[in-house]
Enzyme design. Structure first.
Site, PDB file in Angstrom:
ATOM      1  N   GLY A  10       0.860  -1.194   0.000  1.00 47.91           N
ATOM      2  CA  GLY A  10       0.000   0.000   0.000  1.00 47.91           C
ATOM      3  C   GLY A  10       0.888   1.233   0.000  1.00 47.91           C
ATOM      4  CB  SER A  11       4.244   1.897   1.366  1.00 49.54           C
ATOM      5  OG  SER A  11       5.422   2.559   0.920  1.00 49.54           O
ATOM      6  N   PRO A  12       3.391   3.380  -1.748  1.00 51.05           N
ATOM      7  CG  PRO A  12       2.224   5.152  -2.725  1.00 51.05           C
ATOM      8  CD  PRO A  12       2.554   4.548  -1.399  1.00 51.05           C
TER       9      PRO A  12
END
Ligand SMILES: N[C@@H](CCC(=O)N[C@@H](CS)C(=O)NCC(=O)O)C(=O)O
Length: 218
Positions: A10-12
């Site tokens: 979810g962390s780019p």
């Protein structure tokens, strides 16, 4: 031993490292850092990463933060000699890749983080100004892609800059739902990247990013 990658799906920028590892055929051991539990602020984590961000790489006792730095390191250590993903002996091409990495880090992702950092860490909704600044950053990128007119972001050969730029647009595009129409050159670029083998490795990341933002924007 496989290098460890600390972060969360979810962390780019965590996704950008997954893409690079996939292209390199490199196995990573994933260590989940749970921001809800404050893992990134805990003493043990801060000791190995004073920046208190993810992703963080651990490779045989060597620690490195920042997705752009991590991907450059991974290619240097695990890639081919003078790997086109980040060719250390091709000074001009490497400089162009560096430029596109800094464009992501200091303009596009930098403005994107201004939209989501207060939201993610303090539940403060994005301001109109922060979204407008992100839009302007995408205008810069769109113009760059239009004028250079190449298949990839740093020329006609894939590079680590494609992982960072792709992940930034597809994730934070959430806040400008009409971005494909507004930025046709970026859109055409992303459509080309979707055909690449490494593109789908962040599928779970994109789903989670959207789910997190849906929840926070309610
Ligand atoms: N430029 C860094 C940005 C890393 C970053 O800010 N990651 C976010 C999660 S997606 C984070 O750790 N934020 C915590 C904070 O800003 O304190 C990179 O590319 O790795």
């Amino acid at each position: 031993m496989a290098p460890k990658l600390y972060g969360f799906f979810g962390s780019p920028p965590f996704g950008a490292v997954l893409m690079c590892a996939k292209e390199l055929g490199l196995e990573l051991e994933i260590v989940i850092v749970d921001f809800n539990a404050g893992d990134h602020l805990k003493e043990d984590f801060v000791k190995i990463n004073p920046q208190r961000t993810v992703p963080l790489l651990e490779d045989d006792g060597f620690y490195l933060a920042d997705s752009h730095a991590i991907n450059a390191y991974l290619v240097g250590k695990y890639g081919k000699e003078n790997d086109p993903l980040y060719p250390k002996h091709d000074i001009k091409r490497k400089a162009i890749i560096d430029h596109r990495q800094y464009m992501d880090s200091s303009i596009v992702a930098a403005n994107a983080f201004q939209v989501t950092r207060p939201l993610f860490l303090k539940k403060i909704k994005p301001t109109v100004a922060s979204i407008e600044n992100f839009r302007e950053a995408l205008q810069t990128m769109d113009r760059q892609i239009e004028i250079q007119n190449t298949k990839y972001i740093a020329g006609d050969v894939l590079s680590i800059a494609d992982f960072s730029n792709t992940v930034t647009i597809t994730s934070w595009g959430y806040f400008l739902p009409n971005w494909p129409e507004e930025f046709p050159n970026i859109n055409a670029y992303i459509e080309r990247m979707k055909k690449e083998d490494w593109f789908n490795v962040n599928d779970e990341g994109w789903k989670n990013f959207k789910a997190i933002m849906d929840l926070l924007m309610k």
